[in-house]
Design a protein around this motif. Structure first.
Motif, PDB file in Angstrom:
ATOM      1  N   ASP A 188       8.598   7.397   3.643  1.00 22.17           N
ATOM      2  CA  ASP A 188       7.502   6.566   4.237  1.00 22.17           C
ATOM      3  C   ASP A 188       7.070   6.711   5.521  1.00 22.17           C
ATOM      4  O   ASP A 188       6.267   5.642   5.926  1.00 22.17           O
ATOM      5  CB  ASP A 188       8.284   4.889   4.102  1.00 22.17           C
ATOM      6  CG  ASP A 188       9.552   5.068   5.050  1.00 22.17           C
ATOM      7  OD1 ASP A 188      10.041   6.044   5.376  1.00 22.17           O
ATOM      8  OD2 ASP A 188       9.695   3.955   5.331  1.00 22.17           O
ATOM      9  N   ALA A 189       7.531   7.892   6.079  1.00 16.65           N
ATOM     10  CA  ALA A 189       6.940   7.847   7.485  1.00 16.65           C
ATOM     11  C   ALA A 189       5.688   8.151   7.915  1.00 16.65           C
ATOM     12  O   ALA A 189       4.814   8.522   6.774  1.00 16.65           O
ATOM     13  CB  ALA A 189       7.947   9.251   8.205  1.00 16.65           C
ATOM     14  N   PHE A 224      12.698   9.997   4.096  1.00 17.54           N
ATOM     15  CA  PHE A 224      11.630   9.731   4.895  1.00 17.54           C
ATOM     16  C   PHE A 224      10.215   9.670   4.239  1.00 17.54           C
ATOM     17  O   PHE A 224       9.195  10.052   5.197  1.00 17.54           O
ATOM     18  CB  PHE A 224      11.874  10.586   6.280  1.00 17.54           C
ATOM     19  CG  PHE A 224      12.887  10.143   7.361  1.00 17.54           C
ATOM     20  CD1 PHE A 224      13.035   8.855   7.810  1.00 17.54           C
ATOM     21  CD2 PHE A 224      14.126  10.998   7.418  1.00 17.54           C
ATOM     22  CE1 PHE A 224      14.014   8.573   8.477  1.00 17.54           C
ATOM     23  CE2 PHE A 224      15.019  10.636   8.421  1.00 17.54           C
ATOM     24  CZ  PHE A 224      15.215   9.369   8.805  1.00 17.54           C
ATOM     25  N   LYS A 249       8.857  12.942  14.334  1.00 12.01           N
ATOM     26  CA  LYS A 249      10.280  12.855  15.067  1.00 12.01           C
ATOM     27  C   LYS A 249      11.054  11.613  14.550  1.00 12.01           C
ATOM     28  O   LYS A 249      10.210  10.432  14.587  1.00 12.01           O
ATOM     29  CB  LYS A 249      10.210  12.830  16.516  1.00 12.01           C
ATOM     30  CG  LYS A 249      11.536  12.869  17.405  1.00 12.01           C
ATOM     31  CD  LYS A 249      11.399  12.530  18.723  1.00 12.01           C
ATOM     32  CE  LYS A 249      12.854  12.551  19.210  1.00 12.01           C
ATOM     33  NZ  LYS A 249      12.838  11.644  20.404  1.00 12.01           N
ATOM     34  N   ILE A 250      12.422  11.598  14.277  1.00 11.52           N
ATOM     35  CA  ILE A 250      12.702  10.341  13.531  1.00 11.52           C
ATOM     36  C   ILE A 250      14.121   9.960  14.529  1.00 11.52           C
ATOM     37  O   ILE A 250      14.708  10.733  15.146  1.00 11.52           O
ATOM     38  CB  ILE A 250      13.276  10.432  12.210  1.00 11.52           C
ATOM     39  CG1 ILE A 250      14.157  11.764  11.986  1.00 11.52           C
ATOM     40  CG2 ILE A 250      12.068  10.817  11.245  1.00 11.52           C
ATOM     41  CD1 ILE A 250      15.807  11.382  11.959  1.00 11.52           C
ATOM     42  N   THR A 251      14.299   8.671  14.404  1.00 15.84           N
ATOM     43  CA  THR A 251      15.351   8.162  15.256  1.00 15.84           C
ATOM     44  C   THR A 251      16.778   8.368  14.622  1.00 15.84           C
ATOM     45  O   THR A 251      16.719   8.308  13.222  1.00 15.84           O
ATOM     46  CB  THR A 251      15.085   6.562  15.504  1.00 15.84           C
ATOM     47  OG1 THR A 251      14.889   5.899  14.292  1.00 15.84           O
ATOM     48  CG2 THR A 251      13.683   6.506  16.285  1.00 15.84           C
ATOM     49  N   HIS A 252      17.729   8.405  15.401  1.00  9.76           N
ATOM     50  CA  HIS A 252      19.044   8.469  14.789  1.00  9.76           C
ATOM     51  C   HIS A 252      19.485   7.375  13.969  1.00  9.76           C
ATOM     52  O   HIS A 252      20.229   7.218  13.148  1.00  9.76           O
ATOM     53  CB  HIS A 252      20.128   8.709  15.888  1.00  9.76           C
ATOM     54  CG  HIS A 252      20.043   9.989  16.407  1.00  9.76           C
ATOM     55  ND1 HIS A 252      21.028  10.538  17.343  1.00  9.76           N
ATOM     56  CD2 HIS A 252      18.993  10.956  16.553  1.00  9.76           C
ATOM     57  CE1 HIS A 252      20.842  11.776  17.561  1.00  9.76           C
ATOM     58  NE2 HIS A 252      19.595  11.969  17.210  1.00  9.76           N
ATOM     59  N   GLU A 253      18.925   6.055  14.750  1.00 10.39           N
ATOM     60  CA  GLU A 253      18.945   4.850  14.038  1.00 10.39           C
ATOM     61  C   GLU A 253      18.666   4.876  12.629  1.00 10.39           C
ATOM     62  O   GLU A 253      19.470   4.304  11.649  1.00 10.39           O
ATOM     63  CB  GLU A 253      18.220   3.747  14.876  1.00 10.39           C
ATOM     64  CG  GLU A 253      18.338   2.328  14.245  1.00 10.39           C
ATOM     65  CD  GLU A 253      17.910   1.227  15.239  1.00 10.39           C
ATOM     66  OE1 GLU A 253      17.531   1.831  16.393  1.00 10.39           O
ATOM     67  OE2 GLU A 253      17.521   0.160  14.869  1.00 10.39           O
ATOM     68  N   GLU A 254      17.266   5.235  12.195  1.00 17.05           N
ATOM     69  CA  GLU A 254      17.020   5.480  10.819  1.00 17.05           C
ATOM     70  C   GLU A 254      17.737   6.354   9.994  1.00 17.05           C
ATOM     71  O   GLU A 254      17.776   5.887   8.868  1.00 17.05           O
ATOM     72  CB  GLU A 254      15.584   5.623  10.706  1.00 17.05           C
ATOM     73  CG  GLU A 254      14.617   4.189  11.243  1.00 17.05           C
ATOM     74  CD  GLU A 254      14.483   3.181  10.408  1.00 17.05           C
ATOM     75  OE1 GLU A 254      14.979   3.427   9.204  1.00 17.05           O
ATOM     76  OE2 GLU A 254      14.477   1.964  10.724  1.00 17.05           O
ATOM     77  N   LEU A 283      21.130   6.914  10.327  1.00 19.00           N
ATOM     78  CA  LEU A 283      22.370   6.360   9.986  1.00 19.00           C
ATOM     79  C   LEU A 283      21.691   5.337   8.954  1.00 19.00           C
ATOM     80  O   LEU A 283      22.745   5.144   7.880  1.00 19.00           O
ATOM     81  CB  LEU A 283      22.702   5.788  11.061  1.00 19.00           C
ATOM     82  CG  LEU A 283      23.403   6.773  12.079  1.00 19.00           C
ATOM     83  CD1 LEU A 283      23.725   6.167  13.426  1.00 19.00           C
ATOM     84  CD2 LEU A 283      24.854   7.348  11.560  1.00 19.00           C
ATOM     85  N   ALA A 284      20.889   4.449   8.886  1.00 17.46           N
ATOM     86  CA  ALA A 284      20.645   3.375   8.023  1.00 17.46           C
ATOM     87  C   ALA A 284      20.319   3.805   6.630  1.00 17.46           C
ATOM     88  O   ALA A 284      20.637   3.320   5.768  1.00 17.46           O
ATOM     89  CB  ALA A 284      19.354   2.302   8.580  1.00 17.46           C
ATOM     90  N   ARG A 285      19.476   4.933   6.671  1.00 16.63           N
ATOM     91  CA  ARG A 285      19.061   5.553   5.251  1.00 16.63           C
ATOM     92  C   ARG A 285      20.164   6.532   4.762  1.00 16.63           C
ATOM     93  O   ARG A 285      20.215   6.697   3.635  1.00 16.63           O
ATOM     94  CB  ARG A 285      17.454   6.344   5.477  1.00 16.63           C
ATOM     95  CG  ARG A 285      16.764   5.491   6.071  1.00 16.63           C
ATOM     96  CD  ARG A 285      15.487   6.102   6.343  1.00 16.63           C
ATOM     97  NE  ARG A 285      14.431   5.053   6.951  1.00 16.63           N
ATOM     98  CZ  ARG A 285      13.186   4.731   6.636  1.00 16.63           C
ATOM     99  NH1 ARG A 285      12.619   5.765   5.768  1.00 16.63           N
ATOM    100  NH2 ARG A 285      12.453   4.031   7.257  1.00 16.63           N
TER     101      ARG A 285
END
Lengths: 281, 335
Positions: free
Chosen positions: A190-191, A188, A197-202, A204-206
């Motif tokens: 680049d956040a 993360f 707070k980060i998403t589960h989607e990201e 899983l993708a990363r």
């Protein structure tokens, strides 16, 4: 004669800061690392390292310092960590000598060490401490530099007992700096915030290779085996994550990760063990 | 137009439109997200595409719509029940009760109780406790009045919030971090069984409210008015309170407080469709669901990989729209 003695005592750096009050755990650690432990007159209720600090008078906490208790300790020097409660201004208003430091990054820790050492009249010790830390970190960094980088995420918080509200250490945070030296590749980086707070989607993708989870640590200290299992159970919801597949989800609870200070090399070494267990740290 | 009588044709037309909007949003939003998903691979079950779509994105859309619909209906209900246009699902202290439960769980380090997170159970218990205190204070014998409900609700709210602030002050750094995060509220990708459990609690309550909508029309006009027209007002008040609190408590336990929606969706629809609860209650559910699903889609994509608290989005997207609606309406009144 008396007058001369007075002037001498004012000028002598040894006289400066005989009774020092610390207003954050990081400052307390720096004071003790500089060998000034016997001059520390007061610490915060969160100052648990080194052991001697636990026995000192408490002045409240970083965000909730008790002005009266500080005054009662009759300090010559109060060292304040930059904070939103305007402690520095309030202490200066009652004519206390205040040094404000901001050890929130690695650079900040070195600057704080130099400033504190100078204010306490031991600038050489400050230089030596910083030098020692730098060379230790260099050694660790070189060791990690020869290894492949590991994709990692460090969670500083979440809603206890769930995977909701995952807060990661991102670019610009102290933890991200330490992970970087230990050979970590922060997924993360680049956040847009230091602790987003980060998403589960990201997530899983990363797909991180290692997950370091400090989320449940309501009190930093030791993680019981039962707690460790409970955290792994939470993460087992996403078996596709490399970190789960390779059993590299590590629940942690350690003051060294949350207190920027002289123990940063130890924190890097702990990270190194998690990121690259195959080499000796 | 807004005050036109409710004919079966109009009922069908309005609800059909609301349902269509909701369905459209639910069809489109799962395809919007920050991570790249190959939908063919996702359908074939290939990782990570399948997991991103079905385990991270879809549960969020479903939870957001369920929660949005439920909170909007709870808003309609409390506005009728308390006869206060500023009432929302949180007026009676149910959500601050839930928050107190959650904060206590965080401070005491309760984590899990087998399969359900302890924090959710603690929040539910807190919601129930707050409701019991409010109802106990506001009732006299079996009767309960809107005014005393409102007053005791507001008071209990303040006391509970004070206790939360006190706890937050004595909590450790990590705890107060978790507390603040929880109080911000938000939609997260929860497991399907959580969504199913929430739906199982909400469905009967929502059906009951639609079924009793006529009584709420009379109630909104005034308790005596309702009583003279054959509504068992005391019974209706109690069941309404229970229904609204069940909705608010169960939703808040999982998502934390999500503001603004419960106030604004019912009012926006009242301005558009009139105040007939037979239309208002189901319409609020569909539009509330669509609204929160849209807000959450923006929240999870706009600053990705970071997530914006969805309460920020509901106010930022819904606020200006509502002001526009209000202004538009005023113009018609005065011209």
């Amino acid at each position: 004669m008396k007058r001369w003695l007075f002037i001498l005592s004012v000028l002598s750096p040894l006289e400066a800061g005989q009774r020092i009050v610390s207003t954050s755990p990081g400052i307390t650690e720096i004071l003790f690392a500089l060998g000034l432990g016997d001059r520390v007159a007061g610490v915060t209720s969160y100052c648990r390292f080194p052991d001697e600090a636990r026995r000192l008078p408490r002045i409240g906490s970083f965000l909730d310092p008790h002005l009266e208790t500080i005054l009662e300790l009759r300090p010559d020097l109060v060292i304040v960590q930059k904070n939103p409660v305007r402690l520095t201004e309030r202490l200066r208003a009652v004519r206390l000598r205040v040094l404000e430091v901001n050890p929130e990054s690695m650079q900040g820790v070195h600057e704080a060490i130099a400033a504190i050492a100078a204010a306490a009249g031991v600038p050489d010790r400050g230089r030596q401490l910083s030098e020692r830390m730098r060379s230790e970190l260099n050694t660790l960094g070189e060791r990690a530099g020869r290894l492949p980088r590991t994709k990692v995420v460090f969670f500083v918080g979440r809603t206890p007992g769930t995977l909701d509200g995952l807060i990661a250490a991102a670019k610009g945070s102290y933890l991200a700096e330490l992970l970087e030296i230990a050979g970590g590749d922060n997924i993360f980086a680049d956040a847009p915030a230091a602790y987003p707070k980060i998403t589960h989607e990201e997530l899983l993708a990363r797909n991180p290779d290692v997950i370091i989870d400090m989320g449940d640590s309501t009190h930093t200290g030791v993680i019981s085996e039962e707690h460790r299992q409970a955290v792994i159970r939470l993460w087992s919801r996403y078996p596709v994550l490399n970190a789960m597949r390779n059993r590299r989800v590590y629940p942690v609870a350690d003051d060294r990760f949350v207190i920027p200070g002289p123990r940063m090399a130890q924190a890097v070494r702990l990270f190194g063990k998690l990121l690259h267990p195959e080499v000796s740290w | 137009m807004a005050a036109s009588a409710l004919t079966p044709a109009r009922f069908a037309r309005v609800l059909g439109a609301c349902l269509a909007i909701c369905a459209l949003v639910l069809l489109v939003t799962p395809f919007i997200g920050s991570a790249h998903v190959d939908y063919q691979k996702a359908l074939a079950g290939e990782p990570p595409h399948a997991q991103i779509l079905f385990e991270a994105r879809l549960p969020r859309v479903l939870l957001a719509s369920l929660v949005g619909g439920a909170l909007a209906v709870a808003g309609v209900l409390f506005q009728a029940l308390l006869r206060d246009s500023l009432a929302d699902p949180y007026t009676l202290g149910v959500s601050s009760g839930a928050s107190l439960g959650a904060v206590l769980a965080i401070c005491l380090g309760w984590r899990d109780t087998g399969s359900i997170p302890a924090i959710w159970i603690a929040a539910l218990v807190g919601a129930a406790a707050a409701l019991l205190v409010v109802m106990g204070m506001a009732s006299f014998g079996r009767r309960v009045s809107s005014f005393s409900l409102l007053m005791s609700g507001v008071t209990v709210n303040s006391i509970v919030i004070a206790v939360i602030l006190l706890l937050q002050n004595v909590a450790t750094f990590a705890q107060s971090f978790a507390i603040i995060r929880w109080l911000m509220g938000g939609i997260d990708a929860v497991e399907y069984r959580t969504i199913a459990a929430l739906a199982a609690i909400l469905a009967p309550v929502l059906v009951y409210l639609v079924w009793s909508a006529r009584s709420w029309n009379l109630m909104a006009a005034g308790e005596e008015w309702a009583a003279t027209r054959g509504v068992a007002t005391t019974k209706l008040m109690w069941s309404g309170l229970l229904a609204g609190s069940l909705i608010t408590g169960s939703v808040t336990a999982i998502t934390g407080p999500i503001g603004f929606l419960g106030l604004i969706v019912p009012h926006a629809l009242r301005l558009r469709l009139g105040a007939d609860h037979r239309v208002l209650i189901p319409a609020s559910f569909f539009i509330g669901a669509a609204f929160l699903a849209i807000c959450d889609t923006v929240a999870r994509t706009a600053l990705a990989p970071a997530d914006i608290p969805v309460g920020v989005m509901t106010a930022m997207l819904g606020g200006p729209f509502f002001l526009w609606l209000l202004r538009h309406r005023q113009k018609r009144y005065w011209s």
